[in-house]
Design a protein around this motif. Structure first.
Motif, PDB file in Angstrom:
ATOM      1  N   LEU A 170       0.833  -1.204   0.000  1.00 19.57           N
ATOM      2  CA  LEU A 170       0.000   0.000   0.000  1.00 19.57           C
ATOM      3  C   LEU A 170       0.871   1.259   0.000  1.00 19.57           C
ATOM      4  O   LEU A 170       0.576   2.234  -0.721  1.00 19.57           O
ATOM      5  CB  LEU A 170      -0.908  -0.009   1.224  1.00 19.57           C
ATOM      6  N   LEU A 171       1.972   1.243   0.752  1.00 17.71           N
ATOM      7  CA  LEU A 171       2.882   2.387   0.780  1.00 17.71           C
ATOM      8  C   LEU A 171       3.535   2.603  -0.581  1.00 17.71           C
ATOM      9  O   LEU A 171       3.649   3.746  -1.066  1.00 17.71           O
ATOM     10  CB  LEU A 171       3.958   2.165   1.859  1.00 17.71           C
ATOM     11  N   LEU A 172       3.952   1.506  -1.221  1.00 24.06           N
ATOM     12  CA  LEU A 172       4.565   1.606  -2.555  1.00 24.06           C
ATOM     13  C   LEU A 172       3.568   2.157  -3.557  1.00 24.06           C
ATOM     14  O   LEU A 172       3.913   3.002  -4.413  1.00 24.06           O
ATOM     15  CB  LEU A 172       5.058   0.220  -2.991  1.00 24.06           C
ATOM     16  N   LEU A 173       2.330   1.725  -3.468  1.00 25.60           N
ATOM     17  CA  LEU A 173       1.295   2.226  -4.373  1.00 25.60           C
ATOM     18  C   LEU A 173       1.067   3.716  -4.155  1.00 25.60           C
ATOM     19  O   LEU A 173       0.895   4.481  -5.131  1.00 25.60           O
ATOM     20  CB  LEU A 173      -0.006   1.442  -4.147  1.00 25.60           C
ATOM     21  N   LEU A 174       1.107   4.125  -2.903  1.00 25.30           N
ATOM     22  CA  LEU A 174       0.941   5.556  -2.626  1.00 25.30           C
ATOM     23  C   LEU A 174       2.094   6.377  -3.207  1.00 25.30           C
ATOM     24  O   LEU A 174       1.885   7.487  -3.731  1.00 25.30           O
ATOM     25  CB  LEU A 174       0.844   5.775  -1.113  1.00 25.30           C
ATOM     26  N   GLN A 227       4.110  10.131  -7.407  1.00 28.68           N
ATOM     27  CA  GLN A 227       4.985  10.475  -8.541  1.00 28.68           C
ATOM     28  C   GLN A 227       4.164  10.793  -9.776  1.00 28.68           C
ATOM     29  O   GLN A 227       4.456  11.741 -10.516  1.00 28.68           O
ATOM     30  CB  GLN A 227       5.948   9.315  -8.825  1.00 28.68           C
ATOM     31  N   MET A 228       3.136   9.979 -10.017  1.00 26.90           N
ATOM     32  CA  MET A 228       2.274  10.216 -11.168  1.00 26.90           C
ATOM     33  C   MET A 228       1.579  11.568 -11.030  1.00 26.90           C
ATOM     34  O   MET A 228       1.396  12.303 -12.018  1.00 26.90           O
ATOM     35  CB  MET A 228       1.224   9.098 -11.290  1.00 26.90           C
ATOM     36  N   TYR A 229       1.205  11.913  -9.803  1.00 30.05           N
ATOM     37  CA  TYR A 229       0.552  13.208  -9.595  1.00 30.05           C
ATOM     38  C   TYR A 229       1.519  14.350  -9.886  1.00 30.05           C
ATOM     39  O   TYR A 229       1.136  15.355 -10.493  1.00 30.05           O
ATOM     40  CB  TYR A 229       0.044  13.278  -8.151  1.00 30.05           C
ATOM     41  N   LYS A 230       2.794  14.210  -9.505  1.00 27.31           N
ATOM     42  CA  LYS A 230       3.791  15.248  -9.784  1.00 27.31           C
ATOM     43  C   LYS A 230       3.983  15.427 -11.277  1.00 27.31           C
ATOM     44  O   LYS A 230       4.048  16.547 -11.788  1.00 27.31           O
ATOM     45  CB  LYS A 230       5.121  14.878  -9.136  1.00 27.31           C
ATOM     46  N   ASN A 231       4.089  14.307 -11.997  1.00 26.46           N
ATOM     47  CA  ASN A 231       4.250  14.393 -13.458  1.00 26.46           C
ATOM     48  C   ASN A 231       3.061  15.060 -14.100  1.00 26.46           C
ATOM     49  O   ASN A 231       3.185  15.849 -15.046  1.00 26.46           O
ATOM     50  CB  ASN A 231       4.458  13.000 -14.052  1.00 26.46           C
ATOM     51  N   HIS A 232       1.901  14.754 -13.595  1.00 25.13           N
ATOM     52  CA  HIS A 232       0.692  15.354 -14.140  1.00 25.13           C
ATOM     53  C   HIS A 232       0.680  16.866 -13.897  1.00 25.13           C
ATOM     54  O   HIS A 232       0.333  17.653 -14.811  1.00 25.13           O
ATOM     55  CB  HIS A 232      -0.534  14.702 -13.483  1.00 25.13           C
ATOM     56  N   GLN A 233       1.113  17.314 -12.738  1.00 22.70           N
ATOM     57  CA  GLN A 233       1.156  18.741 -12.444  1.00 22.70           C
ATOM     58  C   GLN A 233       2.191  19.446 -13.312  1.00 22.70           C
ATOM     59  O   GLN A 233       1.982  20.582 -13.772  1.00 22.70           O
ATOM     60  CB  GLN A 233       1.465  18.940 -10.944  1.00 22.70           C
ATOM     61  N   ARG A 234       3.320  18.780 -13.507  1.00 27.94           N
ATOM     62  CA  ARG A 234       4.355  19.396 -14.352  1.00 27.94           C
ATOM     63  C   ARG A 234       3.871  19.581 -15.777  1.00 27.94           C
ATOM     64  O   ARG A 234       4.099  20.609 -16.408  1.00 27.94           O
ATOM     65  CB  ARG A 234       5.607  18.517 -14.326  1.00 27.94           C
ATOM     66  N   ARG A 235       3.139  18.582 -16.291  1.00 29.87           N
ATOM     67  CA  ARG A 235       2.616  18.702 -17.643  1.00 29.87           C
ATOM     68  C   ARG A 235       1.589  19.835 -17.733  1.00 29.87           C
ATOM     69  O   ARG A 235       1.498  20.530 -18.741  1.00 29.87           O
ATOM     70  CB  ARG A 235       1.979  17.387 -18.081  1.00 29.87           C
TER      71      ARG A 235
END
Length: 474
Positions: free
Chosen positions: A427-431, A436-444
């Motif tokens: 669960l921690l790894l999934l979080l 990370q995916m959220y950061k990439n999305h914000q950068r885009r």
């Protein structure tokens, strides 16, 4: 009878001056009766002896020359009557009557003639007491009567009944008439045994006995018999009829509050079955492994000579219930019905290398607390329970099986802990991946409003990758 006694008395008074005194003899039917006749007159010549019964005449006679005669009514049974010659020298001329019967009762006269007008008369009244049982072998629940008769009856005589040497009190009353006392009851085990009629008057006492046998269900002997068994053990519900009886239409039923209101009884639990190896009178059923749910009341019923015989019993199941604490286990001895239990005790059973069993009483009471880890707690623990008549049964519990269950529970707990830890890591790894995916999305989102800047960024990125590739090749 009284007239003959009077005549004999008058004759005796005239000849010897003796008085008419009647001796009383009480004898049981079928036994030997001895009618006393002793003469105090001693003679040098052999006397003539005559025994006379008031209603039938001469019974037995011996002449001076030694010849013996029997009366006509006694010829057929002459062997029953004798007068021992060995006692004559002592002046004893008593008459013996073997296997006396009702018709033998009455007034007898013993006349001893020593010659020279020396004649003595002795009067004896023989009363026969007889006890008869009808029927002698009674079926449980049928009518039975026990009769005591006295022939001839003595006015003012008392009659007392005894059963197996103890005074008997009839539940329905005793019918009395001249010469008879009758007891009528319904046949039960209470009536089985030896019936004795005791007749008494004027300080004399006579008795007669007869046996009554009651047949039916002999095991269990009474209704509501309690049968004890431990959970998982074999048990037999007895239903044994008297020897010689062949019951028909035998049925077993389990008695419950619902079944008593229904015409169709409840059937036995599936684990119970009859045994084909039993004799015809044994209709018991048994179970190889009884459960706590099998406790309850049961009834066996069968027909004998159109008489329905039943016997009810209660099956009581015992088990040990463990309750675990941190460092100990509390064992509780539990029974489906404790109404007949007066005491409990706990015994530790151990076996040495040779298999020799030893038992040590640990404590009394329904519960026992033992340590899980103590070496002294290992082995077999037995709960014994007692009633007013002694020990009723016992149930055992193995400590090592309890410890195994505790270890198994600890292992399961460890496995559950590892599983929870693994799931938490995933669960921690999934979080982290989602972050990370959220950061990439914000950068885009920040780059999309400037297309030229995005092109420059991609171009720079591509050139950087090309330079790194050439550097690797060199």
């Amino acid at each position: 009878m009284m007239l003959q006694c009077f005549l004999f008395g008058v004759i005796s008074f005239i000849m010897t001056g003796a008085r008419c005194e009647v001796a009383e003899v009480l004898a049981e039917a079928g036994s030997q009766a001895v009618l006393p006749c002793k003469c105090s007159i001693l003679s040098t010549v052999s006397p003539a002896i005559t025994w006379i019964k008031a209603s039938t005449g001469t019974v037995w006679r011996k002449e001076r020359n030694g010849l013996q005669f029997w009366g006509s009514s006694w010829l057929q049974t002459g062997s029953r009557v004798r007068c021992p010659h060995s006692q004559f020298e002592r002046g004893d001329y008593s008459l013996q009557i073997n296997s006396v019967r009702d018709e033998d009762g009455g007034l007898y006269t013993c006349r001893v003639d020593c010659g020279k007008q020396q004649v003595t008369d002795t009067f004896v009244r023989l009363r026969i007491i007889k006890v008869s049982v009808s029927p002698a072998v009674a079926i449980w629940g049928s009518s039975v009567s026990v009769t005591c008769s006295v022939t001839p009856w003595r006015t003012g005589a008392s009659v007392q009944w005894k059963l197996n040497d103890s005074p008997f009190v009839s539940l329905t009353g005793t019918t009395k008439s001249e010469g008879q006392s009758v007891v009528k009851e319904k046949a039960t085990d209470r009536l089985a045994g030896t019936w004795t009629c005791v007749v008494g008057y004027a300080g004399k006492e006579g008795r007669a006995s007869a046996a009554l046998s009651v047949q039916g269900i002999i095991q269990p002997s009474t209704d509501n018999t309690q049968v004890y068994a431990a959970v998982g053990s074999a048990v037999t519900l007895p239903c044994v009829f008297s020897s010689g009886l062949t019951p028909v239409n035998v049925v077993w039923e389990r008695l419950t509050a619902e079944s008593l209101l229904k015409s169709t009884p409840d059937h036995l639990p599936p684990s119970f079955s009859p045994s084909s190896a039993h004799p015809p009178m044994d209709k018991s059923v048994s179970s190889k492994e009884v459960g706590f749910e099998d406790a309850g009341r049961y009834r066996c019923a069968g027909s004998v000579d159109k008489q329905m015989l039943t016997r009810s019993m209660q099956l009581i199941i015992a088990k040990i219930v463990p309750s675990k604490k941190r460092d100990s286990v509390v064992l509780t001895c539990q029974l489906s019905d404790t109404s007949g239990v007066t005491k409990y005790d706990w015994v530790q059973v151990t076996y040495d290398l040779n298999g020799t069993e030893s038992a040590v009483l640990v404590q009394e009471g329904m519960t026992l607390s033992i340590s899980k880890v103590s070496e002294q707690s290992r082995g077999e623990w037995m709960c014994r329970f007692y009633g007013k008549q002694g020990i009723l049964g016992n149930v055992t519990y193995q400590v090592h099986s309890m410890a195994g269950l505790s270890g198994q529970k600890s292992t399961d707990h460890s496995r559950n802990t590892a599983t929870i830890a693994g799931l938490s890591f995933l669960l921690l790894l999934l979080l982290l991946i989602l972050a990370q995916m959220y950061k990439n999305h914000q950068r885009r989102k920040r780059i999309l409003p400037y297309p030229a800047l995005e092109t420059i960024v991609h171009t720079i990125s591509n050139e950087r990758e090309e330079r790194e590739k050439h550097r690797v090749k060199k």
